[in-house]
Design a protein around this motif. Sequence first.
Motif, PDB file in Angstrom:
ATOM      1  N   GLY A  71       0.808  -1.202   0.000  1.00 18.65           N
ATOM      2  CA  GLY A  71       0.000   0.000   0.000  1.00 18.65           C
ATOM      3  C   GLY A  71       0.848   1.261   0.000  1.00 18.65           C
ATOM      4  O   GLY A  71       2.058   1.236  -0.238  1.00 18.65           O
ATOM      5  N   LEU A  72       0.194   2.380   0.301  1.00 20.85           N
ATOM      6  CA  LEU A  72       0.864   3.674   0.307  1.00 20.85           C
ATOM      7  C   LEU A  72       1.643   3.882   1.598  1.00 20.85           C
ATOM      8  O   LEU A  72       1.123   3.677   2.704  1.00 20.85           O
ATOM      9  CB  LEU A  72      -0.166   4.803   0.157  1.00 20.85           C
ATOM     10  CG  LEU A  72      -0.895   4.915  -1.189  1.00 20.85           C
ATOM     11  CD1 LEU A  72      -2.010   5.950  -1.086  1.00 20.85           C
ATOM     12  CD2 LEU A  72       0.084   5.298  -2.294  1.00 20.85           C
ATOM     13  N   SER A  91      -1.662   5.990   6.346  1.00 22.31           N
ATOM     14  CA  SER A  91      -0.199   6.051   6.349  1.00 22.31           C
ATOM     15  C   SER A  91       0.270   7.484   6.177  1.00 22.31           C
ATOM     16  O   SER A  91      -0.547   8.417   6.126  1.00 22.31           O
ATOM     17  CB  SER A  91       0.358   5.180   5.208  1.00 22.31           C
ATOM     18  OG  SER A  91       0.121   5.797   3.956  1.00 22.31           O
ATOM     19  N   THR A  96      -5.059   3.243   2.249  1.00 18.29           N
ATOM     20  CA  THR A  96      -5.073   2.038   1.419  1.00 18.29           C
ATOM     21  C   THR A  96      -6.161   1.104   1.920  1.00 18.29           C
ATOM     22  O   THR A  96      -6.273   0.873   3.128  1.00 18.29           O
ATOM     23  CB  THR A  96      -3.717   1.316   1.465  1.00 18.29           C
ATOM     24  OG1 THR A  96      -2.685   2.185   1.019  1.00 18.29           O
ATOM     25  CG2 THR A  96      -3.742   0.054   0.607  1.00 18.29           C
ATOM     26  N   GLU A  97      -6.969   0.570   1.007  1.00 15.48           N
ATOM     27  CA  GLU A  97      -7.943  -0.457   1.383  1.00 15.48           C
ATOM     28  C   GLU A  97      -7.358  -1.814   1.031  1.00 15.48           C
ATOM     29  O   GLU A  97      -6.961  -2.066  -0.107  1.00 15.48           O
ATOM     30  CB  GLU A  97      -9.276  -0.258   0.667  1.00 15.48           C
ATOM     31  CG  GLU A  97     -10.331  -1.272   1.131  1.00 15.48           C
ATOM     32  CD  GLU A  97     -11.720  -0.995   0.572  1.00 15.48           C
ATOM     33  OE1 GLU A  97     -12.676  -1.687   0.983  1.00 15.48           O
ATOM     34  OE2 GLU A  97     -11.857  -0.085  -0.268  1.00 15.48           O
ATOM     35  N   VAL A 105      -4.548  -5.315  -2.577  1.00 15.24           N
ATOM     36  CA  VAL A 105      -4.826  -3.896  -2.391  1.00 15.24           C
ATOM     37  C   VAL A 105      -5.991  -3.516  -3.292  1.00 15.24           C
ATOM     38  O   VAL A 105      -5.907  -3.625  -4.519  1.00 15.24           O
ATOM     39  CB  VAL A 105      -3.593  -3.040  -2.713  1.00 15.24           C
ATOM     40  CG1 VAL A 105      -3.955  -1.562  -2.684  1.00 15.24           C
ATOM     41  CG2 VAL A 105      -2.477  -3.327  -1.722  1.00 15.24           C
ATOM     42  N   ARG A 107      -7.742  -0.453  -3.181  1.00 14.43           N
ATOM     43  CA  ARG A 107      -7.698   0.948  -3.622  1.00 14.43           C
ATOM     44  C   ARG A 107      -6.621   1.682  -2.856  1.00 14.43           C
ATOM     45  O   ARG A 107      -6.268   1.321  -1.732  1.00 14.43           O
ATOM     46  CB  ARG A 107      -9.054   1.627  -3.468  1.00 14.43           C
ATOM     47  CG  ARG A 107      -9.402   2.050  -2.066  1.00 14.43           C
ATOM     48  CD  ARG A 107     -10.717   2.801  -2.036  1.00 14.43           C
ATOM     49  NE  ARG A 107     -11.864   1.881  -2.017  1.00 14.43           N
ATOM     50  CZ  ARG A 107     -13.081   2.235  -2.393  1.00 14.43           C
ATOM     51  NH1 ARG A 107     -13.311   3.461  -2.837  1.00 14.43           N
ATOM     52  NH2 ARG A 107     -14.076   1.376  -2.337  1.00 14.43           N
ATOM     53  N   LYS A 108      -6.116   2.735  -3.504  1.00 14.46           N
ATOM     54  CA  LYS A 108      -5.149   3.632  -2.881  1.00 14.46           C
ATOM     55  C   LYS A 108      -5.653   5.062  -3.033  1.00 14.46           C
ATOM     56  O   LYS A 108      -6.003   5.477  -4.144  1.00 14.46           O
ATOM     57  CB  LYS A 108      -3.775   3.500  -3.530  1.00 14.46           C
ATOM     58  CG  LYS A 108      -3.127   2.133  -3.362  1.00 14.46           C
ATOM     59  CD  LYS A 108      -1.759   2.107  -4.043  1.00 14.46           C
ATOM     60  CE  LYS A 108      -1.097   0.740  -3.923  1.00 14.46           C
ATOM     61  NZ  LYS A 108       0.218   0.720  -4.607  1.00 14.46           N
ATOM     62  N   SER A 110      -4.401   8.730  -2.386  1.00 17.52           N
ATOM     63  CA  SER A 110      -3.281   9.599  -2.045  1.00 17.52           C
ATOM     64  C   SER A 110      -3.789  10.895  -1.424  1.00 17.52           C
ATOM     65  O   SER A 110      -4.674  11.558  -1.966  1.00 17.52           O
ATOM     66  CB  SER A 110      -2.453   9.918  -3.288  1.00 17.52           C
ATOM     67  OG  SER A 110      -1.460  10.882  -2.986  1.00 17.52           O
TER      68      SER A 110
END
Length: 387
Positions: A71-72, A91, A96-97, A105, A107-108, A110
């Motif tokens: 993830g992120l 984070s 992040t899902e 993962v 979805r991300k 930002s």
Amino acid sequence: VRGQPASAWPLKEGEETGIRCRTEVGRKFPGFQRLEEAAGGERLGQLLAFSAPAMRNLKLLHSLHCSGWKGLGKPQCLTLRTDTGTLLVGSDLGVTELDPHTEQVLRKVSLVEEAFLPEDGTGCIVGIEDLPDQESVCVATASGDVILYNLNSNQLECVGSVDSGLSGMSWSPDQELVVLTTGQGTIIMMTKDFDAVTEVGIHQDDFGEGKFITVGWGKKETQFHGAEGKQAARCKPVEIQPAFPWDDQKPRVTWRGDGQLFAVSTICPVAGSRKLRIWNRECVLQSTSESVSGLEQALCWKPSGNLIASTQRKLNKHNVVFFEQNGLQHGEFSLPFDKGQVKVNEMVWNSDSTVLAVWLEDLRSTNGGIKDVHQNTYGIKLSSRRS
């Protein structure tokens, strides 16, 4: 636990799971024998007895392990989506899902692109909450932004900002109210629609609405002390030690199961130690705890009852301690570890208040002087007649 063979436990000592879970076979909680002999393993006066046979009933039901984070950024906090069973992980770069079963993962999101977090990774998410009724996730950043991300439309919206920054966010169990702790040492209470209810200072001199009433018996020096004798009148106050260096200095907020009260643990600016304050749903101070030397950051209110759990480090032992909603301490028991062996990060009750999980860092020095850090969770099954 003494008297219980290893075969009686579902996990062997040192067995690794997603988060390492261990049982201390052959060891015993200090104080168990005294309590069990006096009360048959049940409640003794104002103490809670924690019986070894009850602990034997703990079983590992499920274990998930994420072998590689994709993830992120670096994970800082998480919340569970109850409708899908997926995790929303906050984070230093965004949200992040993650499907914990497949490690996929999904979805991300930002938060750097929208300038809610800095690009250099120094940003911090101090709170994250899934809001099923709004089909959104709420995120609070240390810089002071409260952000709502719609899981259907993938839209980000900043619903509020605090200039002094935020140190924490906690939603009530019914998700009708949200409490924010700010960088200026205040509490902001808002509705689920982010309408401000009130803002009050955390560090108040007043005890609260539940202040005890004295009956005018004069000074302690002139009172009759019975069996205590005159020495009791001359006892000096116990010196309160400041918070330990590894305390993260951040406020902790926990709600009672019915959402009518919440407790806040913060560092006292005068003494430098942690103190508990209990507030009602209107954000009116109800009570303040006594000064407890060595009180640590972990805090969790028992869902069905009036006990608030925390931890306290003493000279030669490490205790789980309980407070009542009037701020008074109400029993304790010792963790089965040597002095300086572990650091308690957080603790949480299960939904029916029968098991208290304690998240630890096991710090053991290697030959090279480098600390070998292991993440552990210990589940303690509690038995008592009343809250």
